[in-house]
Design a protein around this motif. Structure first.
Motif, short mmCIF file in Angstrom:
data_model
loop_
_atom_site.label_atom_id
_atom_site.label_comp_id
_atom_site.label_asym_id
_atom_site.label_seq_id
_atom_site.Cartn_x
_atom_site.Cartn_y
_atom_site.Cartn_z
N ALA A 107 -6.69 121.97 -29.34
CA ALA A 107 -7.33 123.68 -29.09
C ALA A 107 -6.22 124.49 -29.35
CB ALA A 107 -7.06 123.72 -27.28
N VAL A 108 -4.92 124.56 -29.20
CA VAL A 108 -4.07 125.25 -29.65
C VAL A 108 -3.85 125.68 -31.16
CG1 VAL A 108 -1.64 126.22 -30.03
CG2 VAL A 108 -2.54 125.05 -27.63
N ILE A 109 -3.61 124.51 -32.34
CA ILE A 109 -3.65 124.69 -33.43
C ILE A 109 -4.98 125.41 -33.80
CG2 ILE A 109 -4.53 123.47 -35.69
CD1 ILE A 109 -1.99 121.09 -34.48
N PHE A 113 -5.02 128.41 -36.08
CA PHE A 113 -5.41 128.86 -37.41
C PHE A 113 -7.26 130.13 -37.34
CE2 PHE A 113 -4.70 124.79 -39.16
CZ PHE A 113 -3.77 125.44 -40.45
N ALA A 114 -7.46 130.07 -36.07
CA ALA A 114 -8.71 130.88 -35.87
C ALA A 114 -7.47 132.41 -36.37
CB ALA A 114 -9.30 130.65 -34.94
N VAL A 115 -7.34 132.51 -35.54
CA VAL A 115 -6.38 134.21 -35.95
C VAL A 115 -6.10 134.24 -36.76
CG1 VAL A 115 -3.35 135.01 -34.70
CG2 VAL A 115 -5.91 134.01 -32.96
N LEU A 116 -5.19 133.17 -37.64
CA LEU A 116 -4.43 133.37 -39.15
C LEU A 116 -5.66 134.22 -39.59
CD1 LEU A 116 -1.59 130.26 -38.86
CD2 LEU A 116 -1.25 133.30 -39.45
N VAL A 117 -6.49 133.40 -39.10
CA VAL A 117 -7.93 133.46 -40.40
C VAL A 117 -8.48 134.95 -40.42
CG1 VAL A 117 -10.45 133.10 -41.36
CG2 VAL A 117 -8.62 131.10 -41.07
N VAL A 118 -8.80 135.32 -39.14
CA VAL A 118 -8.78 136.44 -38.02
C VAL A 118 -8.13 138.02 -39.18
CG1 VAL A 118 -9.37 138.39 -36.79
CG2 VAL A 118 -10.89 135.54 -36.78
N VAL A 148 0.59 126.64 -42.02
CA VAL A 148 -0.39 125.73 -42.68
C VAL A 148 -0.85 124.60 -43.19
CG1 VAL A 148 -1.58 126.25 -45.28
CG2 VAL A 148 -1.49 128.48 -43.49
N ARG A 149 0.90 124.53 -43.52
CA ARG A 149 1.54 122.82 -44.01
C ARG A 149 1.71 121.71 -43.45
NH1 ARG A 149 1.55 126.44 -46.90
NH2 ARG A 149 1.51 126.79 -49.85
#
Length: 167
Positions: A107-109, A113-118, A148-149
């Motif tokens: 869930a944290v990952i 990821f969602a925050v980085l995309v936004v 991301v990696r």
């Protein structure tokens, strides 16, 4: 109770774990596991243990009752069964905890990821003439680059762990 009694009687006899292990023809780690409550000796080993510590089996198990041999074996087997049940419950609780920790990690990952995309790499438009902005932008970029990696590998490992720790 058994683990504490083994440790107490061993120390009262002035024996180290290694010395007791030699008397019982087991490795020191086995004695350590008994004393830490991670495992219990089988009935034959319990008898050998009581002889090595010069203590009745009933006393090792926490009872001071003098009973007949048949009652002793029955009592020992009941106590060992109870200890094995407690160890199994501990193991199940640890497995469930690990299972939910892996779910939380996933869930944290996904959230990061969602925050980085936004955010869509907001540091790309920053003015890097200010040293504080430059340092923060470089740190943010490094975090994003590494996350991301590495996150997909960790995520896949966590998902596999979730399936392996389910009932």
């Amino acid at each position: 109770m058994l683990n504490e009694n083994i440790k107490t009687f061993r120390k009262s006899k002035g024996l180290s774990q290694a010395e007791l292990a030699i008397k019982l023809n087991v490795v020191r780690q086995t004695v350590s596991k008994w004393e830490n409550g991670l495992s219990v000796p089988d009935s034959d080993m319990l008898i050998s243990l009581s002889e090595a510590l010069e203590t009745p089996v009933s006393t090792l198990l926490g009872e001071a009752v003098a009973a007949s041999k048949v009652d002793d074996l029955k009592t020992i087997s009941e106590k060992l069964e109870m200890i094995n049940l407690q160890l199994a419950q501990r193991k199940t609780a640890r497995r469930k905890t690990f299972h939910w920790l892996l779910i939380a990690l996933c869930a944290v990952i996904v959230t990061i990821f969602a925050v980085l995309v936004v955010l869509n790499s907001p540091y790309s438009g920053w003015d890097y003439n200010d040293p504080e902005t430059a340092v923060f932008g470089a740190a943010f970029h490094a975090f994003e680059y590494l996350f991301v990696r590495l996150a997909p590998v960790v995520f896949i490992g966590a998902v596999v762990g979730i399936f392996l720790t389910r009932k």
